[in-house]
Design a protein around this motif. Structure first.
Motif: not given
Length: 396
Positions: A39-44, A62-71
């Motif tokens: 799954p996507l992991t999101i870290t700020a 940062d987005g790991f194991d996937g793709q950031l779409a919107d911030v």
């Protein structure tokens, strides 16, 4: 190991033993299969619930194991939104933060497992007192038309110690492109001037991205600035103090030579290149403002002086002086100002703009640095030495 993993390993062994000469069409490594399903992991860069976050923090996600779409990074009241861009797996804020503000950070994207993930956090920035903030004031004004000698002037109400950090975010662009650079007169004032006089018709844009930039000593910049102005026609005047004449050139052609009176032997007008700083159709001139006491024999207090244009901080003006009409063209009798007839002064006033050049020649008294906008009395090499960025100072 899970039962699913044991079956996968067993099947692999059987397949290899039974068909060692057959080439495979893809990886059968179960570790690779599991990795593809993370799954996507999101870290700020700022923790959820953080308080007293420095205003000069650059927020990243940062987005790991996937793709950031919107911030989205916005103040909790919705009044301010911080823009940003994604490069690779990282989103980076394009602006710094406001003091004493609660922000909401929302990031979403899709993981390698195909599932969408959304994370939301909140944090609050540190409050700043007025003594911890420095505000810039800019000249020329928005939309102003100025003369070919006009510098860009940025003044700060509280000193800037980290001049380089500020100068990197102080941009002047022009059409047509114009070489120029910054010179710091002090920690409170910086001027930008072109290498040569502006070309008439030039469109100039000043962008100051100083909001929340650390100025040193715990001081932070406030209020980004965007100012656009235009350079008008060339009006350059030459005051010859020995010949008691002023010649006005418009777009390079001499239009009028005017008889004048300049500073007397005790109050010489200063030699050098000056710039018109202010225009007043009528102004009171009190010698006390230049340090002359009312008991001094040289004291004066003139009411309603017509068509006055300031060229130094110390009180030199060009103006109408009907009281010295008999001396204009043959003697210097003023306290440093250029006096002329009311008719001539009205004409000069009508032709002139803030930023026009007035060059004084023939006087033994030199113009002091920073006594007005004295930028054009420095060579280009000397000017560049006043930049906080050294060799990187020259812009185009």
């Amino acid at each position: 190991m899970s039962r699913w993993g044991m079956r996968a390993v067993g099947a692999l062994v059987v397949m290899v033993l039974a068909s060692s000469c057959t080439s495979g069409g893809g990886s059968g490594d179960p570790a690779e299969q599991e990795k593809a399903k993370d799954p996507l992991t999101i870290t700020a860069s700022v923790e959820n619930g953080a308080a007293d976050v420095p205003v000069d923090s650059v927020v990243t996600v940062d987005g790991f194991d996937g793709q950031l779409a919107d911030v989205t990074l916005a103040s909790a009241d919705g009044a301010t939104t911080i823009p940003g861009e994604v490069h690779g797996v990282r989103w980076t804020a394009g602006q710094l933060l406001e003091p004493a503000t609660t922000y909401v950070l929302t990031a979403s994207g899709t993981g390698d497992d195909g599932r969408q993930v959304t994370e939301t956090s909140r944090f609050t920035t540190r409050a700043l007192s007025l003594d911890e903030q420095t505000y810039p004031a800019v000249a020329p004004l928005q939309g102003e038309t100025v003369g070919v000698g006009m510098p860009v002037i940025v003044s700060f109400d509280i000193a800037v110690k980290d001049r380089a950090a500020f100068e990197k975010r102080m941009k002047v662009t022009a059409q047509p492109a114009t070489d120029g650079g910054w010179y710091w007169l002090s920690d409170n004032t910086a001027h930008w001037r072109p290498k040569k006089f502006w070309k008439p018709g030039t469109k100039v844009t000043v962008d100051l991205g100083l909001n929340s930039v650390h100025a040193g000593n715990g001081i932070y910049g406030q209020q980004d600035q965007h100012v656009e102005f235009t350079v008008g026609r060339s009006v350059v005047s030459v005051v010859d103090t020995r010949r008691h004449r002023m010649t006005v050139k418009i777009d390079g052609k001499a239009r009028r030579t005017i008889p004048v009176s300049t500073g007397d032997a005790d109050h010489r007008s200063r030699n050098g290149i000056k710039v018109i700083m202010e225009k007043h159709r009528s102004i009171d001139m009190d010698a006390a403002t230049t340090g002359v006491d009312s008991d001094d024999p040289n004291y004066y207090n003139l009411k309603g002086v017509k068509y006055a244009m300031r060229v130094t901080n110390s009180g030199e003006f060009l103006h109408a002086a009907p009281w010295s009409a008999a001396s204009q063209g043959n003697a210097n009798v003023s306290h440093g100002c250029v006096g002329m007839s009311t008719k001539d002064a009205a004409w000069v006033f009508a032709q002139s703009k803030r930023g026009d050049i007035v060059s004084y020649v023939g006087s033994p008294r030199r113009l002091e640095p920073a006594n007005g906008w004295t930028d054009w009395n420095r060579s280009w090499d000397e000017w560049l030495e006043g930049s906080a960025l050294g060799a990187d100072a020259e812009d185009a």
